[in-house]
Design a protein around this motif. Structure first.
Motif, mmCIF file in Angstrom:
data_model
loop_
_atom_site.group_PDB
_atom_site.id
_atom_site.type_symbol
_atom_site.label_atom_id
_atom_site.label_comp_id
_atom_site.label_asym_id
_atom_site.label_seq_id
_atom_site.Cartn_x
_atom_site.Cartn_y
_atom_site.Cartn_z
ATOM 1 N N UNK A 1 -15.966 5.038 -17.444
ATOM 2 C CA UNK A 1 -14.774 4.313 -17.862
ATOM 3 C C UNK A 1 -13.958 3.938 -16.640
ATOM 4 N N UNK A 2 -13.298 2.805 -16.731
ATOM 5 C CA UNK A 2 -12.480 2.329 -15.618
ATOM 6 C C UNK A 2 -11.248 1.637 -16.177
ATOM 7 N N UNK A 3 -10.091 1.907 -15.557
ATOM 8 C CA UNK A 3 -8.846 1.349 -16.061
ATOM 9 C C UNK A 3 -8.005 0.785 -14.924
ATOM 10 N N UNK A 4 -7.133 -0.131 -15.301
ATOM 11 C CA UNK A 4 -6.089 -0.646 -14.418
ATOM 12 C C UNK A 4 -4.802 0.089 -14.749
ATOM 13 N N UNK A 5 -4.123 0.584 -13.730
ATOM 14 C CA UNK A 5 -2.845 1.257 -13.929
ATOM 15 C C UNK A 5 -1.715 0.499 -13.262
ATOM 16 N N UNK A 6 -0.547 0.514 -13.896
ATOM 17 C CA UNK A 6 0.632 -0.190 -13.390
ATOM 18 C C UNK A 6 1.815 0.768 -13.407
ATOM 19 N N UNK A 7 2.531 0.844 -12.294
ATOM 20 C CA UNK A 7 3.722 1.696 -12.176
ATOM 21 C C UNK A 7 4.898 0.866 -11.677
ATOM 22 N N UNK A 8 6.013 0.921 -12.419
ATOM 23 C CA UNK A 8 7.196 0.130 -12.029
ATOM 24 C C UNK A 8 8.476 0.807 -12.520
ATOM 25 N N UNK A 9 8.489 2.136 -12.553
ATOM 26 C CA UNK A 9 9.607 2.841 -13.177
ATOM 27 C C UNK A 9 10.828 2.978 -12.277
ATOM 28 N N UNK A 10 10.651 2.761 -10.957
ATOM 29 C CA UNK A 10 11.798 2.905 -10.058
ATOM 30 C C UNK A 10 11.746 1.807 -8.997
ATOM 31 N N UNK A 11 11.517 2.180 -7.737
ATOM 32 C CA UNK A 11 11.590 1.175 -6.675
ATOM 33 C C UNK A 11 10.270 0.985 -5.946
ATOM 34 N N UNK A 12 9.165 1.400 -6.565
ATOM 35 C CA UNK A 12 7.850 1.050 -6.034
ATOM 36 C C UNK A 12 7.115 0.220 -7.072
ATOM 37 N N UNK A 13 6.622 -0.932 -6.631
ATOM 38 C CA UNK A 13 5.760 -1.741 -7.482
ATOM 39 C C UNK A 13 4.327 -1.346 -7.142
ATOM 40 N N UNK A 14 3.552 -0.915 -8.136
ATOM 41 C CA UNK A 14 2.245 -0.350 -7.821
ATOM 42 C C UNK A 14 1.199 -0.753 -8.850
ATOM 43 N N UNK A 15 -0.022 -0.928 -8.353
ATOM 44 C CA UNK A 15 -1.172 -1.237 -9.213
ATOM 45 C C UNK A 15 -2.382 -0.499 -8.656
ATOM 46 N N UNK A 16 -3.213 0.031 -9.538
ATOM 47 C CA UNK A 16 -4.376 0.805 -9.105
ATOM 48 C C UNK A 16 -5.514 0.628 -10.097
ATOM 49 N N UNK A 17 -6.722 0.845 -9.597
ATOM 50 C CA UNK A 17 -7.918 0.863 -10.439
ATOM 51 C C UNK A 17 -8.606 2.192 -10.205
ATOM 52 N N UNK A 18 -8.814 2.939 -11.282
ATOM 53 C CA UNK A 18 -9.375 4.294 -11.200
ATOM 54 C C UNK A 18 -10.463 4.428 -12.255
#
Length: 353
Positions: A1-18
């Motif tokens: 399995x592989x997913x895209x993750x998105x984080x934007x809860x504070x002051x870092x804009x982030x994207x990852x694939x794990x």
């Protein structure tokens, strides 16, 4: 399995694939430090606008680095809260759009769960374990019994420890972000100030408090400034004293949590520390001593996975996806979202969210 993750809860804009083999195929973080530094802290509207400006391109870059297209994903994960609601909305809506267009499951995860499960991504730690979660907005001790199963032992009754480091750095004129600035300044100390208070030390519960420590530091700084004695040496000694007092408090509360946790959960596998403050080397050293004395492994993720990132969000989503969980597309982002929803409410920053 592989997913895209998105984080934007504070002051870092982030994207990852794990993927489910614990491979981080891409983990991109765009910091907004320069945008917020003039204000000495995070400005919510500035943060939300920056997420809007940069998230799409960051996702494209993460997918390109991972070498896959959206059709290869098994799910799209985003932080659904807690956090600055404008930023959370940006990330969640973007994830929903990608999931809807490509007909993939959407998973909204608790930002704190991302921190809580990071050690399972990096070290494959088995449940149950004791977690010290320390960051700019959170300060909690929890028993992690499984995915979605968290039992809070203690939390801050006022300020989070990361917020206290930021305020201490501002009082000392060390700049922003405060945690790394205080840690750097403390290394230059010649005579650390040792008589700052250790809030809550020795208490029978596992709660924290840092407002009194901040007040004591402000009083010392004000007195030195009034006497014309606040120089670089005083600055370093106070930074070292503040750091030592904060770590003493964290260590004492963690020892108490180990004792309490073992009364009901004797099969603890590890002591885990997570969150941005977990990158502090002095804290890690103290916790390693506590873990060794309790015959527990200490697990602390690499620094880049302690601060906010999308790899931890992707992994938390994967953990849930493997259990058959997903979120509806009408999921409402949450500014507050406690991990242990059965715990009695306290008035502190570390438990409101």
């Amino acid at each position: 399995m592989i997913v895209l993750g998105i984080e934007s809860s504070c002051d870092e804009t982030a994207a990852a694939v794990v993927d489910s083999d614990r491979r981080i195929r891409a983990n991109l973080v765009l910091s907004q430090l320069d945008e917020h530094r003039p204000f000495g802290g995070v400005v919510p509207e500035v943060a939300a606008r920056s997420h809007l400006d940069h998230l799409d391109k960051l996702i494209e870059a993460a997918m390109r680095e991972a070498g896959i297209g959206f059709d290869a994903l098994d799910g799209v994960v985003a932080t659904g809260g807690p956090g600055l609601i404008g930023g959370v909305i940006v990330g969640a809506m973007t994830a929903k759009a990608i999931a809807a267009v490509h007909r993939k499951p959407f998973i909204a995860v608790n930002h704190l769960e991302g921190h809580a499960l990071t050690a399972r991504l990096t070290d494959n730690v088995a449940f149950p374990y004791l977690l010290l979660l320390v960051s700019g907005g959170h300060c909690q001790l929890l028993v992690v019994e499984g995915v979605g199963r968290y039992r809070r032992l203690g939390a801050t009754i006022d300020d989070a420890v990361g917020e206290a480091f930021d305020k201490a750095a501002k009082l000392l004129g060390l700049g922003y972000p405060g945690g790394p600035a205080v840690e750097r300044a403390a290394k230059a100390a010649t005579a650390p100030v040792l008589d700052l208070p250790r809030p809550m030390k020795g208490r029978a519960d596992c709660n924290f408090s840092f407002s009194g420590l901040k007040t004591a530091l402000r009083q010392r700084v004000d007195a030195l400034r009034a006497a014309g004695q606040f120089d670089a040496n005083a600055q370093a000694n106070l930074a070292a004293g503040f750091q030592l007092a904060a770590i003493d408090s964290l260590a004492d509360r963690t020892r108490q949590a180990v004792r309490m946790a073992r009364e009901t959960t004797p099969d603890l596998t590890a002591l885990v520390v997570a969150g941005g403050v977990a990158a502090n080397a002095a804290l890690r050293q103290r916790l390693s001593e506590i873990a060794a004395a309790a015959d527990l492994a200490l697990l602390a993720p690499p620094g880049k996975l302690c601060t906010d990132n999308a790899a931890m969000i992707a992994w938390a989503g994967l953990e849930r996806l493997r259990l058959g969980d997903s979120s509806p597309l009408d999921f409402a982002p949450r500014p507050r979202w406690p991990l242990d929803q059965t715990a009695a409410p306290l008035s502190g920053a570390g438990v409101k969210a």
